[in-house]
Write a protein that holds these residues in place. Sequence first.
Motif, PDB file in Angstrom:
ATOM      1  N   UNK A 107      39.027 -52.818   9.357  1.00  0.00           N
ATOM      2  CA  UNK A 107      39.284 -53.225   7.974  1.00  0.00           C
ATOM      3  C   UNK A 107      38.915 -54.693   7.840  1.00  0.00           C
ATOM      4  N   UNK A 108      37.998 -54.959   6.937  1.00  0.00           N
ATOM      5  CA  UNK A 108      37.528 -56.327   6.738  1.00  0.00           C
ATOM      6  C   UNK A 108      38.219 -56.930   5.521  1.00  0.00           C
ATOM      7  N   UNK A 109      39.050 -57.924   5.778  1.00  0.00           N
ATOM      8  CA  UNK A 109      39.654 -58.691   4.675  1.00  0.00           C
ATOM      9  C   UNK A 109      38.532 -59.613   4.188  1.00  0.00           C
ATOM     10  N   UNK A 110      37.864 -59.180   3.148  1.00  0.00           N
ATOM     11  CA  UNK A 110      36.580 -59.804   2.777  1.00  0.00           C
ATOM     12  C   UNK A 110      36.588 -61.322   2.648  1.00  0.00           C
ATOM     13  N   UNK A 111      37.602 -61.910   2.038  1.00  0.00           N
ATOM     14  CA  UNK A 111      37.522 -63.364   1.907  1.00  0.00           C
ATOM     15  C   UNK A 111      37.787 -64.126   3.200  1.00  0.00           C
ATOM     16  N   UNK A 112      38.153 -63.417   4.271  1.00  0.00           N
ATOM     17  CA  UNK A 112      38.407 -64.105   5.541  1.00  0.00           C
ATOM     18  C   UNK A 112      37.107 -64.211   6.318  1.00  0.00           C
ATOM     19  N   UNK A 113      36.667 -65.426   6.564  1.00  0.00           N
ATOM     20  CA  UNK A 113      35.370 -65.626   7.232  1.00  0.00           C
ATOM     21  C   UNK A 113      35.369 -65.076   8.660  1.00  0.00           C
ATOM     22  N   UNK A 114      36.558 -65.055   9.304  1.00  0.00           N
ATOM     23  CA  UNK A 114      36.655 -64.469  10.655  1.00  0.00           C
ATOM     24  C   UNK A 114      36.123 -63.044  10.656  1.00  0.00           C
ATOM     25  N   UNK A 115      36.474 -62.313   9.612  1.00  0.00           N
ATOM     26  CA  UNK A 115      36.108 -60.899   9.544  1.00  0.00           C
ATOM     27  C   UNK A 115      34.633 -60.701   9.178  1.00  0.00           C
ATOM     28  N   UNK A 116      33.938 -61.781   8.906  1.00  0.00           N
ATOM     29  CA  UNK A 116      32.513 -61.676   8.580  1.00  0.00           C
ATOM     30  C   UNK A 116      31.656 -61.796   9.839  1.00  0.00           C
ATOM     31  N   UNK A 117      32.290 -62.173  10.959  1.00  0.00           N
ATOM     32  CA  UNK A 117      31.497 -62.524  12.136  1.00  0.00           C
ATOM     33  C   UNK A 117      31.299 -61.381  13.124  1.00  0.00           C
ATOM     34  N   UNK A 118      32.357 -60.644  13.428  1.00  0.00           N
ATOM     35  CA  UNK A 118      32.298 -59.731  14.582  1.00  0.00           C
ATOM     36  C   UNK A 118      32.108 -58.249  14.268  1.00  0.00           C
ATOM     37  N   UNK A 119      32.459 -57.747  13.060  1.00  0.00           N
ATOM     38  CA  UNK A 119      32.497 -56.288  12.894  1.00  0.00           C
ATOM     39  C   UNK A 119      31.191 -55.555  13.196  1.00  0.00           C
ATOM     40  N   UNK A 120      30.062 -56.095  12.783  1.00  0.00           N
ATOM     41  CA  UNK A 120      28.813 -55.350  13.002  1.00  0.00           C
ATOM     42  C   UNK A 120      28.503 -55.235  14.490  1.00  0.00           C
ATOM     43  N   UNK A 121      28.752 -56.323  15.233  1.00  0.00           N
ATOM     44  CA  UNK A 121      28.511 -56.267  16.674  1.00  0.00           C
ATOM     45  C   UNK A 121      29.565 -55.373  17.344  1.00  0.00           C
ATOM     46  N   UNK A 122      30.808 -55.466  16.867  1.00  0.00           N
ATOM     47  CA  UNK A 122      31.877 -54.636  17.438  1.00  0.00           C
ATOM     48  C   UNK A 122      31.538 -53.157  17.269  1.00  0.00           C
ATOM     49  N   UNK A 123      31.033 -52.811  16.106  1.00  0.00           N
ATOM     50  CA  UNK A 123      30.672 -51.402  15.847  1.00  0.00           C
ATOM     51  C   UNK A 123      29.601 -50.952  16.848  1.00  0.00           C
ATOM     52  N   UNK A 124      28.603 -51.791  17.013  1.00  0.00           N
ATOM     53  CA  UNK A 124      27.500 -51.445  17.927  1.00  0.00           C
ATOM     54  C   UNK A 124      28.022 -51.259  19.364  1.00  0.00           C
ATOM     55  N   UNK A 125      28.833 -52.239  19.812  1.00  0.00           N
ATOM     56  CA  UNK A 125      29.312 -52.227  21.206  1.00  0.00           C
ATOM     57  C   UNK A 125      30.255 -51.049  21.453  1.00  0.00           C
ATOM     58  N   UNK A 126      31.194 -50.824  20.538  1.00  0.00           N
ATOM     59  CA  UNK A 126      32.215 -49.796  20.777  1.00  0.00           C
ATOM     60  C   UNK A 126      31.614 -48.396  20.663  1.00  0.00           C
ATOM     61  N   UNK A 127      30.733 -48.200  19.716  1.00  0.00           N
ATOM     62  CA  UNK A 127      30.093 -46.883  19.607  1.00  0.00           C
ATOM     63  C   UNK A 127      29.290 -46.575  20.867  1.00  0.00           C
ATOM     64  N   UNK A 128      28.615 -47.617  21.379  1.00  0.00           N
ATOM     65  CA  UNK A 128      27.759 -47.401  22.544  1.00  0.00           C
ATOM     66  C   UNK A 128      28.589 -47.280  23.836  1.00  0.00           C
ATOM     67  N   UNK A 129      29.542 -48.173  24.014  1.00  0.00           N
ATOM     68  CA  UNK A 129      30.238 -48.234  25.307  1.00  0.00           C
ATOM     69  C   UNK A 129      31.467 -47.335  25.389  1.00  0.00           C
ATOM     70  N   UNK A 130      32.168 -47.127  24.271  1.00  0.00           N
ATOM     71  CA  UNK A 130      33.359 -46.265  24.314  1.00  0.00           C
ATOM     72  C   UNK A 130      32.996 -44.866  23.816  1.00  0.00           C
ATOM     73  N   UNK A 131      31.960 -44.803  22.995  1.00  0.00           N
ATOM     74  CA  UNK A 131      31.493 -43.497  22.521  1.00  0.00           C
ATOM     75  C   UNK A 131      32.330 -42.899  21.412  1.00  0.00           C
ATOM     76  N   UNK A 132      32.975 -43.756  20.620  1.00  0.00           N
ATOM     77  CA  UNK A 132      33.747 -43.231  19.479  1.00  0.00           C
ATOM     78  C   UNK A 132      33.136 -43.771  18.183  1.00  0.00           C
ATOM     79  N   UNK A 133      33.276 -43.020  17.086  1.00  0.00           N
ATOM     80  CA  UNK A 133      32.733 -43.534  15.826  1.00  0.00           C
ATOM     81  C   UNK A 133      33.534 -44.714  15.288  1.00  0.00           C
ATOM     82  N   UNK A 134      32.832 -45.608  14.638  1.00  0.00           N
ATOM     83  CA  UNK A 134      33.465 -46.804  14.060  1.00  0.00           C
ATOM     84  C   UNK A 134      33.044 -46.901  12.600  1.00  0.00           C
ATOM     85  N   UNK A 135      34.000 -47.164  11.732  1.00  0.00           N
ATOM     86  CA  UNK A 135      33.660 -47.374  10.322  1.00  0.00           C
ATOM     87  C   UNK A 135      34.217 -48.734   9.895  1.00  0.00           C
TER      88      UNK A 135
END
Lengths: 461, 380
Positions: free
Chosen positions: A401-429
């Motif tokens: 869940x991205x709290x849109x106005x929080x800049x922290x949440x603008x940095x990691x989600x796209x990379x997190x999705x890529x890494x977790x889908x690939x390495x843990x093998x679960x879907x990420x939204x």
Amino acid sequence: MDPEFLNLIGIEGEELNKEVPRLEKAFGILKIVPKDIDRAKERVSRIFSMELRGMRKIWGIAVKELVDLILAKEEGKKVAYGSYPPLSELLVAGSLASDDIYCSPAEAVIDMVLSPMFGPDKVVPILETAERHGLAPNLAACSFLKTRLGAIVNGIVPIPDLLLSFCFLCDQTPKTDEVLHDLYGIPVAYVDNIFEDNGYGWPEDISQERVEYFANEIRCCAEKFSQVMEHELTEEKVREAVALNANVFRAAADLREFMKADPVPLSQSDFMMISRAVYSATRRGSLEGIEALAILSEEVKKRINQGVGPVAKGAPRVLLTNAPMDPSPLVTVIEGLGLAIPATSLASAPIKGTPRAYDSIWEHIAYTLMRRRGAYHSSWGWILQLKELASVWNVDGLIIFVHLPCRQYELFPLKAKEVIEKEIGIPVVIIEGDFVDLRDYNAQQTRTRLETFAELVKRRK
Amino acid sequence: MEMTKGLLAHLDTRLSELRQQKERGTKIVGYTPTAYMPEELVYASGALPIALDRGGDIEPVLASTSYLGRVLDTFCRAQIGYRVMHQEPLYQIPDLVIVPVTDLHVRGLADSWDFFAGVEVFRLGVPHSKVGHAFQHYLAGLNLLKERLEKLTGLEITEKRLREEIALSNSLRGLLREISLMRKSENPPISGKEFIRLSHDSLHADRHVMIKALKSLRDELQVNKTIRPKGARILLTGSTLAWGDDKVVDLLETAGASIVVEEFCEGLRTYWEDVNADDDPMKALADSYLMKRVPCAFFRGSPEERFDFLLRLVKDFNVDGVVWYSLMYRETYGIESHIFHKVLEKTNMPMLIVNSEYSPAETGHLRTRIETFIQTIERG
């Protein structure tokens, strides 16, 4: 005051005489009318497990803390507001420093009650006021900070004697406090940190230079608190707060362990409210939280024995990073789609390596924060922690869940999705939204995305 | 101007020259121009620093959405776009990229390059205040950078070499300052756009060529008495005025305004103060780049020092109006503009706040607002 409402928030027995007049006065300032109380009763009973006495105690803690905040000046206290997310150890120490001091992350105290209890529209006038005072409209500035600014300007909460600007995760906080300083001349104590690590070595590799910098910032903040609030925040007092905080943290962690049961015994709506009420670094949460958690623990054990929970046994389990204060736009939808949410990113996961020991309490706090929470260290730390949590909680999917106005949440989600889908093998939204401000919330769009995600998770399970 | 021909010719061949140097083994070090990265250190290591300061184009911003969230500063988002789109050749050649991490937007820039660009990123921590431990931390960061650069090039950064590089950079800063200050005159001998161009060029050109060109320009401007049309004298300030982000500058000058001074991260802050290398040169760098510089808006409690400085510029450059140019979502500048507007109101100094997301669609309304602002000033 409506007895049904008082019962709902666990105010009973001897407390009634003391708290009811205070509650009436505070609700008067908040412009809460009988119609709001009726709405609150309906909402809270529908969204939370209010049949549990422990849950009613939790709500009582949250509401009484809000009353303490609103009446603090009137009751003769000196007032300091930390920001959210809080530097808990310092705030708890501040709040316990003296009975003549009120200290809390004001915006969290307001938002954890107003929005889920009375509905998200109750905070809109506060947000609009902040937007007239320099914070960008809609999703460009943080709604927590809009609450911080707007509630003071609107006279809902007293003008504080000191602002504790915890800007180690956020650049908007100090600027918001500069607006308040400009408006009212309130002194500000900043706690800063520097995000210069790529995070690949987290949690073992935390640079001593960063620990020292962060520790110095915390120490300077405590010194300013002592000076302005005229009560010394000694190392000893801070150590006591650290210990108290750790007890509350442990009690909440113990309760969280029950969420591993199948079916999950509590809705994540309940669990988030519990977490916010007991460890948002408030005096009430610290002093009354452990008792409420103990009551809840017993009740949850019974639920587990009876196989009772918000979703069916065997339901797919998802990890949710965080969610709006009002659970209805997200948590309720997810659980309604048949997905169990045993944990959020606030859950603890085993942390690699042996922690360093520090003699200095300031270095201890600085180091512990950066080690305990990947987010307090680096974007990669965030990702590593999510990976760890996904494994430990053995989930079938991850919802960021991205709290849109929080800049922290603008940095990691796209990379997190890529890494977790690939390495843990679960879907990420990734779901975008706001913790507090639901003016731009598109229920249908969120639901459609979550439905697709739920289908995917169920099919893969 | 005669000098610009030589400089333009140099810049035309600069990229191929850098490529040749790279082929010969010279390391190219890209950096984000937030005013906190001492290029002297890079030169002293034998590497060549190149500012990654391109902006103003919408396509890289759009491309960035696969790597970063959308509620981040436009310039910072655009940087990963330039790299992955191969649109800007300078962004393809660095062996190392230094990002002075000033705030979450620049941290996002560092993260996106770290995660997706396939080039090593060195994060230089920039504290958000000027207290004692902040100085010590920044100095420690510079020492780590020194070590990293020495490892990259295999050359030791000696004190002697560093002093020489500081002296050379001081010459460059001094010339830019001298030319900039000429704009205090009633008839500024150089336009805002021309000066901004020079300032950007100084971040890309060979320093010896640049110094020669600036000396020649200074001499030319001292005798050149060309009368320029008199327009409203504008202080242009804000977060980032990137290389190629000419929209607001063009709109102002087309509307008849004269930009007499500009205060941005990659502009004035880089040349306003010299580095005093009488003492330990590493300490001198930390002192100059952190302690002496006008703080950016991300500094905690920065308004007082920043506003005092801006008000001094308003007075010294006899400014008629202030244009505050922020990029979308750079909240520190956004909030500060609100406070500064109130400060200026007390002095009856007009101020216009404009935002950009590098979108062509915004030009129309920006033009209308800027023209109206300039007309209002000119009508008194």
